[in-house]
Design a protein around this motif. Structure first.
Motif, PDB file in Angstrom:
ATOM      1  N   GLY A  86     -57.288 -17.509  52.770  1.00  0.00           N
ATOM      2  CA  GLY A  86     -57.251 -16.579  51.808  1.00  0.00           C
ATOM      3  C   GLY A  86     -57.134 -15.033  52.549  1.00  0.00           C
ATOM      4  N   GLU A  87     -57.654 -14.082  51.933  1.00  0.00           N
ATOM      5  CA  GLU A  87     -57.646 -12.880  52.791  1.00  0.00           C
ATOM      6  C   GLU A  87     -58.411 -12.737  54.162  1.00  0.00           C
ATOM      7  N   ALA A  88     -57.635 -12.105  54.804  1.00  0.00           N
ATOM      8  CA  ALA A  88     -58.450 -11.679  56.273  1.00  0.00           C
ATOM      9  C   ALA A  88     -59.317 -10.741  56.039  1.00  0.00           C
ATOM     10  N   VAL A 137     -49.736 -13.612  50.720  1.00  0.00           N
ATOM     11  CA  VAL A 137     -50.449 -13.797  51.868  1.00  0.00           C
ATOM     12  C   VAL A 137     -50.650 -12.558  52.608  1.00  0.00           C
ATOM     13  N   GLN A 138     -51.979 -12.785  53.516  1.00  0.00           N
ATOM     14  CA  GLN A 138     -52.185 -11.736  54.205  1.00  0.00           C
ATOM     15  C   GLN A 138     -52.203 -12.187  55.725  1.00  0.00           C
ATOM     16  N   TRP A 167     -50.963  -5.118  64.281  1.00  0.00           N
ATOM     17  CA  TRP A 167     -50.814  -4.703  62.870  1.00  0.00           C
ATOM     18  C   TRP A 167     -51.345  -5.901  61.896  1.00  0.00           C
ATOM     19  N   THR A 168     -51.600  -5.494  60.802  1.00  0.00           N
ATOM     20  CA  THR A 168     -51.921  -6.101  59.659  1.00  0.00           C
ATOM     21  C   THR A 168     -51.221  -5.869  58.288  1.00  0.00           C
ATOM     22  N   CYS A 169     -50.896  -7.031  57.678  1.00  0.00           N
ATOM     23  CA  CYS A 169     -49.830  -7.009  56.598  1.00  0.00           C
ATOM     24  C   CYS A 169     -50.293  -8.086  55.246  1.00  0.00           C
ATOM     25  N   ALA A 170     -50.141  -7.429  54.423  1.00  0.00           N
ATOM     26  CA  ALA A 170     -50.355  -8.368  53.054  1.00  0.00           C
ATOM     27  C   ALA A 170     -48.966  -8.206  52.178  1.00  0.00           C
ATOM     28  N   ALA A 171     -48.440  -9.374  51.651  1.00  0.00           N
ATOM     29  CA  ALA A 171     -47.489  -9.454  50.859  1.00  0.00           C
ATOM     30  C   ALA A 171     -47.329 -10.288  49.724  1.00  0.00           C
TER      31      ALA A 171
END
Length: 496
Positions: A7-9, A154-155, A169-173
């Motif tokens: 799930g979420e980081a 997804v993250q 970097w970190t990203c969520a889409a």
């Protein structure tokens, strides 16, 4: 090996978590034991990316469109009308959090990028810019590319990116779909430096994508209403003959004297002859917007296909012409009894089979009404209650195989007891009869494959007589023989 959180980081210590992910990344790509397993979504993405020959050390997002070309793509893209909403929802938050909002098309090209000036400058240095392509096959695991590949939000955090350049970097889409066709339109992403990660990032992006889809649905409804108003005169001109107004993609917007129609008619550009799933023939005529469907005649009748998979240790399933249909246990029991009695059953008889002597025909009639609503009145007929579909039921296949003495087919089709949670007297009787019959023929048939198939079901797993037969019949050298003897010892040790 334990898997990293799914799930979420949202680690409590971002830097320590990033170091752990780097160790995992390095170990997995080097082929040595890793301290933890990557998340399943990340592992699958790495595999796809590596299969596409993305270089973890030298991968770079390619610039596909220049600024002029990007402007043209924006004007024509279906997500352009929802950009004001996305800006209002995401950009101010991204600014405050030192992040940026990104919107891509379905191929992963960045069309819009807005956010904090410092983050935009840093993004330019790693080609996280408008006109570049971020699909997995060219730049590896990243939130935009992975959400387009999986169709799910997804993250991706730090070293979960396949390419090492983006470990800071970190990203969520989240994906956005066309409300009319269901096709992917693109993705909405929030990206930023590792140190500014926020646990609510994925939830925020997912909510923004849902809001965008809601606005697209509202625009579609307004467009449909406008098209209906503009074209209704064409439908009225049919003077009661069967016909329908269709959208440009074939969705039925209004119909006259057509009976049951699919929600969407499969049409060719420019129109022409069509055949509906039930065999009816028609002609599609192009209008200024959309199409007019004229139905000509009914072709050869075709009964729907009802498939029942009820002999299983997993969830049973019901499909109509390949379409999965949700159902209750009571509906599964009714379908079982109707399939076993193709001549039909009265409400009184069905109540007795379902509930025993306490059965009430009124209750049965209510259940049949709900079942007809779920499956269609063309499948469940009344007076008497019966199935008018082409029925393909696994328990009927087993019965037929047993009748003709085909042990192999019977054993392969039997994957578990019939509706094991059912307490219906008639279903329970059929369950016990089928199970006992299959057991009897596999024990007497001397077929190792049939015995093994039955042993793998819940009914045969701890059946000592079945295990003994396997131990006798499996030859030396057959790897299944050792498994059978080991299981036999386990069964015996658990017996009193």
């Amino acid at each position: 090996m334990a898997e990293l959180p799914g799930g979420e980081a949202s680690p409590r210590d971002p830097q320590a978590y990033a170091r752990l992910l780097k160790d995992v990344h390095d170990a997995v790509l080097s082929g040595v034991p890793a301290p933890r397993s990557p998340r399943s979504v990340v592992s699958a993405s790495w595999n796809r990316s590596l299969a596409a020959r993305v270089d973890p050390d030298k991968g770079v997002a390619p610039l596909v469109y220049d600024s002029g070309e990007v402007s043209g793509l924006r004007e024509e893209h279906p997500l352009a009308p929802v950009l004001p909403t996305l800006r209002q929802t995401l950009v101010s938050i991204a600014d405050d959090a030192e992040h940026m909002m990104i919107v891509t098309d379905a191929a992963g090209h960045i069309l819009w990028r807005e956010g904090a000036a410092g983050v935009l400058r840093r993004a330019d240095g790693v080609m996280l810019a408008e006109g570049t392509r971020w699909s997995e096959d060219v730049i590896g695991t990243n939130a935009m590319g992975t959400t387009l590949a999986t169709g799910e939000p997804v993250q991706i955090y730090s070293a979960e990116h396949l390419v090492r350049t983006y470990h800071g970097w970190t990203c969520a889409a989240a994906p956005v779909r066309d409300p009319e066709s269901g096709a992917l339109l693109g993705s909405i992403d929030v990206s930023g430096p590792l140190r500014t990660v926020h646990p609510a990032m994925l939830a925020l992006v997912t909510a923004a994508a849902q809001l965008a889809e809601g606005q697209l649905r509202a625009r579609l409804a307004m467009r449909d209403e406008r098209l209906r108003a503009a074209n209704m005169s064409h439908l009225e001109a049919l003077r009661g003959a069967p016909g329908a107004l269709l959208s440009a993609k074939g969705r039925v917007l209004a119909a006259e004297a057509c009976g049951d129609l699919p929600s969407t008619v499969d049409i060719r550009p420019g129109g022409g002859a069509v055949t509906l799933p039930d065999g009816r023939l028609g002609t599609v005529e192009p209008l200024r917007e959309g199409y007019l469907l004229r139905l000509r005649s009914r072709g050869p009748s075709r009964r729907p296909r009802l498939a029942l998979e009820f002999l299983t240790d997993g969830p049973p399933s019901t499909t109509v012409d390949g379409r999965e249909v949700p159902f209750t246990l009571r509906h599964a029991e009714i379908l079982t009894l109707l399939a076993l009695n193709p001549g039909g059953l009265s409400a009184e008889r069905l109540a007795l089979l379902l509930y025993g002597e306490s059965g009430n025909p009124v209750t049965v009639r209510a259940e049949i009404h709900r079942l007809r609503t779920q499956l269609g009145s063309d499948i469940v007929q009344t007076r008497p209650y019966r199935l008018s579909a082409e029925v393909d039921a696994d328990f009927l296949r087993v019965r037929a195989a047993l009748k003709r003495g085909d042990v192999t087919v019977a054993a392969n089709a039997f994957r578990g007891p019939l509706l094991p949670e059912s307490e219906s007297p008639a279903v329970r009787e059929e369950r016990e009869s089928v199970t006992a019959s299959v057991r009897r023929v596999v024990l007497g048939g001397g077929d190792a494959a049939a015995l093994w198939s039955y042993w793998e079901t819940p009914s045969g797993a701890d059946d000592l007589e079945i295990v003994d037969a396997l131990c006798r019949i499996l030859p030396e050298g057959d790897p299944r023989r050792a498994v059978a003897f080991t299981h036999r010892a386990r069964v015996l040790s658990g017996r009193p």
